[in-house]
Scaffold this motif. Structure first.
Motif, PDB file in Angstrom:
ATOM      1  N   GLY A 180     -24.603  16.466  10.669  1.00 47.06           N
ATOM      2  CA  GLY A 180     -23.541  16.912  11.548  1.00 47.06           C
ATOM      3  C   GLY A 180     -22.233  17.058  10.801  1.00 47.06           C
ATOM      4  N   SER A 181     -21.156  17.156  11.570  1.00 49.30           N
ATOM      5  CA  SER A 181     -19.827  17.335  10.990  1.00 49.30           C
ATOM      6  C   SER A 181     -19.424  16.095  10.197  1.00 49.30           C
ATOM      7  N   GLU A 182     -19.122  16.305   8.926  1.00 54.27           N
ATOM      8  CA  GLU A 182     -18.702  15.178   8.090  1.00 54.27           C
ATOM      9  C   GLU A 182     -17.434  14.530   8.646  1.00 54.27           C
ATOM     10  N   LEU A 183     -16.472  15.338   9.078  1.00 52.25           N
ATOM     11  CA  LEU A 183     -15.215  14.804   9.599  1.00 52.25           C
ATOM     12  C   LEU A 183     -15.433  13.974  10.855  1.00 52.25           C
ATOM     13  N   ILE A 184     -16.196  14.509  11.795  1.00 52.38           N
ATOM     14  CA  ILE A 184     -16.424  13.799  13.057  1.00 52.38           C
ATOM     15  C   ILE A 184     -17.140  12.481  12.817  1.00 52.38           C
ATOM     16  N   HIS A 185     -18.187  12.509  12.011  1.00 54.08           N
ATOM     17  CA  HIS A 185     -18.983  11.295  11.825  1.00 54.08           C
ATOM     18  C   HIS A 185     -18.227  10.211  11.060  1.00 54.08           C
ATOM     19  N   THR A 186     -17.548  10.590  10.001  1.00 51.94           N
ATOM     20  CA  THR A 186     -16.832   9.555   9.240  1.00 51.94           C
ATOM     21  C   THR A 186     -15.683   8.975  10.053  1.00 51.94           C
ATOM     22  N   ASP A 187     -15.011   9.798  10.845  1.00 53.12           N
ATOM     23  CA  ASP A 187     -13.907   9.295  11.659  1.00 53.12           C
ATOM     24  C   ASP A 187     -14.423   8.410  12.792  1.00 53.12           C
ATOM     25  N   ALA A 188     -15.483   8.856  13.489  1.00 56.73           N
ATOM     26  CA  ALA A 188     -16.041   8.054  14.583  1.00 56.73           C
ATOM     27  C   ALA A 188     -16.601   6.732  14.062  1.00 56.73           C
ATOM     28  N   TRP A 189     -17.200   6.758  12.894  1.00 54.78           N
ATOM     29  CA  TRP A 189     -17.738   5.539  12.276  1.00 54.78           C
ATOM     30  C   TRP A 189     -16.617   4.536  12.043  1.00 54.78           C
ATOM     31  N   ARG A 191     -13.569   4.519  13.500  1.00 57.51           N
ATOM     32  CA  ARG A 191     -12.937   4.137  14.764  1.00 57.51           C
ATOM     33  C   ARG A 191     -13.748   3.094  15.526  1.00 57.51           C
ATOM     34  N   SER A 192     -15.067   3.089  15.309  1.00 63.01           N
ATOM     35  CA  SER A 192     -15.922   2.114  16.000  1.00 63.01           C
ATOM     36  C   SER A 192     -15.849   0.731  15.371  1.00 63.01           C
ATOM     37  N   GLY A 193     -15.080   0.591  14.278  1.00 59.06           N
ATOM     38  CA  GLY A 193     -14.944  -0.699  13.620  1.00 59.06           C
ATOM     39  C   GLY A 193     -15.930  -0.928  12.495  1.00 59.06           C
ATOM     40  N   ARG A 194     -16.744   0.079  12.203  1.00 60.67           N
ATOM     41  CA  ARG A 194     -17.697  -0.046  11.110  1.00 60.67           C
ATOM     42  C   ARG A 194     -16.997   0.157   9.769  1.00 60.67           C
ATOM     43  N   ASP A 195     -17.564  -0.433   8.752  1.00 59.49           N
ATOM     44  CA  ASP A 195     -17.022  -0.316   7.398  1.00 59.49           C
ATOM     45  C   ASP A 195     -17.310   1.078   6.858  1.00 59.49           C
ATOM     46  N   PRO A 196     -16.287   1.873   6.530  1.00 52.92           N
ATOM     47  CA  PRO A 196     -16.528   3.226   6.006  1.00 52.92           C
ATOM     48  C   PRO A 196     -17.385   3.237   4.750  1.00 52.92           C
ATOM     49  N   ALA A 197     -17.349   2.150   3.986  1.00 50.30           N
ATOM     50  CA  ALA A 197     -18.122   2.106   2.746  1.00 50.30           C
ATOM     51  C   ALA A 197     -19.626   2.053   3.010  1.00 50.30           C
ATOM     52  N   ARG A 198     -20.022   1.776   4.255  1.00 49.38           N
ATOM     53  CA  ARG A 198     -21.448   1.701   4.591  1.00 49.38           C
ATOM     54  C   ARG A 198     -22.060   3.078   4.835  1.00 49.38           C
ATOM     55  N   LEU A 199     -21.225   4.109   4.907  1.00 54.53           N
ATOM     56  CA  LEU A 199     -21.725   5.455   5.200  1.00 54.53           C
ATOM     57  C   LEU A 199     -21.508   6.348   3.980  1.00 54.53           C
ATOM     58  N   GLN A 200     -22.576   7.019   3.539  1.00 54.29           N
ATOM     59  CA  GLN A 200     -22.450   7.903   2.384  1.00 54.29           C
ATOM     60  C   GLN A 200     -22.874   9.323   2.772  1.00 54.29           C
ATOM     61  N   THR A 201     -22.225  10.297   2.144  1.00 56.40           N
ATOM     62  CA  THR A 201     -22.515  11.696   2.423  1.00 56.40           C
ATOM     63  C   THR A 201     -23.381  12.283   1.323  1.00 56.40           C
ATOM     64  N   GLY A 202     -24.192  13.249   1.730  1.00 54.97           N
ATOM     65  CA  GLY A 202     -25.073  13.919   0.788  1.00 54.97           C
ATOM     66  C   GLY A 202     -24.867  15.417   0.807  1.00 54.97           C
ATOM     67  N   LEU A 203     -25.958  16.158   0.926  1.00 54.01           N
ATOM     68  CA  LEU A 203     -25.934  17.614   0.863  1.00 54.01           C
ATOM     69  C   LEU A 203     -25.134  18.213   2.019  1.00 54.01           C
ATOM     70  N   THR A 204     -24.204  19.103   1.680  1.00 54.10           N
ATOM     71  CA  THR A 204     -23.527  19.918   2.695  1.00 54.10           C
ATOM     72  C   THR A 204     -24.326  21.198   2.852  1.00 54.10           C
ATOM     73  N   LEU A 205     -24.880  21.392   4.039  1.00 55.92           N
ATOM     74  CA  LEU A 205     -25.813  22.487   4.249  1.00 55.92           C
ATOM     75  C   LEU A 205     -25.117  23.771   4.690  1.00 55.92           C
ATOM     76  N   GLU A 206     -24.032  23.648   5.450  1.00 56.73           N
ATOM     77  CA  GLU A 206     -23.363  24.841   5.963  1.00 56.73           C
ATOM     78  C   GLU A 206     -21.937  24.507   6.379  1.00 56.73           C
ATOM     79  N   SER A 207     -21.164  25.555   6.554  1.00 59.91           N
ATOM     80  CA  SER A 207     -19.833  25.452   7.127  1.00 59.91           C
ATOM     81  C   SER A 207     -19.750  26.439   8.275  1.00 59.91           C
ATOM     82  N   ALA A 208     -18.931  26.126   9.275  1.00 62.14           N
ATOM     83  CA  ALA A 208     -18.830  27.013  10.434  1.00 62.14           C
ATOM     84  C   ALA A 208     -17.461  26.882  11.073  1.00 62.14           C
ATOM     85  N   ASP A 209     -17.000  27.994  11.636  1.00 57.08           N
ATOM     86  CA  ASP A 209     -15.765  27.968  12.408  1.00 57.08           C
ATOM     87  C   ASP A 209     -16.058  27.407  13.787  1.00 57.08           C
TER      88      ASP A 209
END
Length: 225
Positions: A180-189, A191-209
């Motif tokens: 899904g959206s990298e911005l949405i997921h990292t921000d929601a993660w 905001r929920s109080g989770r440690d950002p270091a626990r989430l890692q990003t991999g392949l970016t498959l597409e971009s869209a307006d």
């Protein structure tokens, strides 16, 4: 504020309001539907409801168009916006499959869609890895169709009802990765109080307006009958 956006929103009533509503002294408020997708859209006080929702509300106010914002699971918001007149939706990806189903009113943002995994787990850096993984996606999102087009089997895709549901599925091991959206997921993660270091990003498959959109014109309206 950009003049083009003011003009676009000022023209909204002419796009799909019934003539009676146009002639009324107090037009029926627009309905704005969305999901909880921080930092773009989220519940809160006016002016603190996410960067894109705040922008749209400001544009509507400037254009003197009253509107009521409602939050739904994303698939439900999509259904309402595609069927109900005077209903706007954001943030909606513009895809070929959706092109004729909606009127595309204002382009709001360009976002990147990527695979996310828990730190310490194997990252999804290739399509081959994605096709072997159990992947979580948001129900009603165009991301699900993209995953299948890229060869991810439908039976390996978990359709979540919300971003929070996707994060719980990842933590509980129901899926190996999220898409899904990298911005949405990292921000929601975060905001929920989770440690950002626990989430890692991999392949970016597409971009869209992503857009502010509304119910598409009927075939009769498109012909100008």
């Amino acid at each position: 504020m950009q003049p083009s956006r003011r003009l676009t929103l000022a023209a909204l009533p002419a796009l799909w309001w019934p003539a009676a509503a146009l002639q009324a002294q107090t037009p029926t408020p627009l309905r704005v539907v969305t999901g909880e997708l921080p930092p773009m859209t989220m519940p809160g006080q006016p002016g603190q409801r996410g960067v894109l929702l705040d922008l749209v509300e400001a544009l509507l106010k400037r254009s003197e168009l009253p509107a009521q914002v409602e939050f739904f699971p994303w698939a439900r918001a999509m259904l309402l916006a595609s069927e109900k007149p005077r209903t706007l939706i954001l943030p909606l990806n513009r895809t070929p499959e959706r092109e004729t189903k909606f009127q595309w009113l204002v382009k709001l943002y360009a976002q990147h869609f990527t695979f996310l995994t828990l730190a310490g787990k194997p990252r999804v850096d290739t399509l081959e890895q994605a096709r072997e993984a159990r992947v979580g996606g948001l129900r009603g999102s165009s991301n699900l169709a993209e995953l299948q087009q890229q060869g991810v089997p439908a039976e390996r895709i978990y359709q979540a009802t919300s971003i929070a549901d996707m994060h719980r599925a990842l933590e509980r091991g129901l899926v190996d990765a999220l898409y899904g959206s990298e911005l949405i997921h990292t921000d929601a993660w975060r905001r929920s109080g989770r440690d950002p270091a626990r989430l890692q990003t991999g392949l970016t498959l597409e971009s869209a307006d992503v857009w502010l959109a509304a119910q598409g014109l009927s075939a009769r309206e498109a012909r100008g009958d």
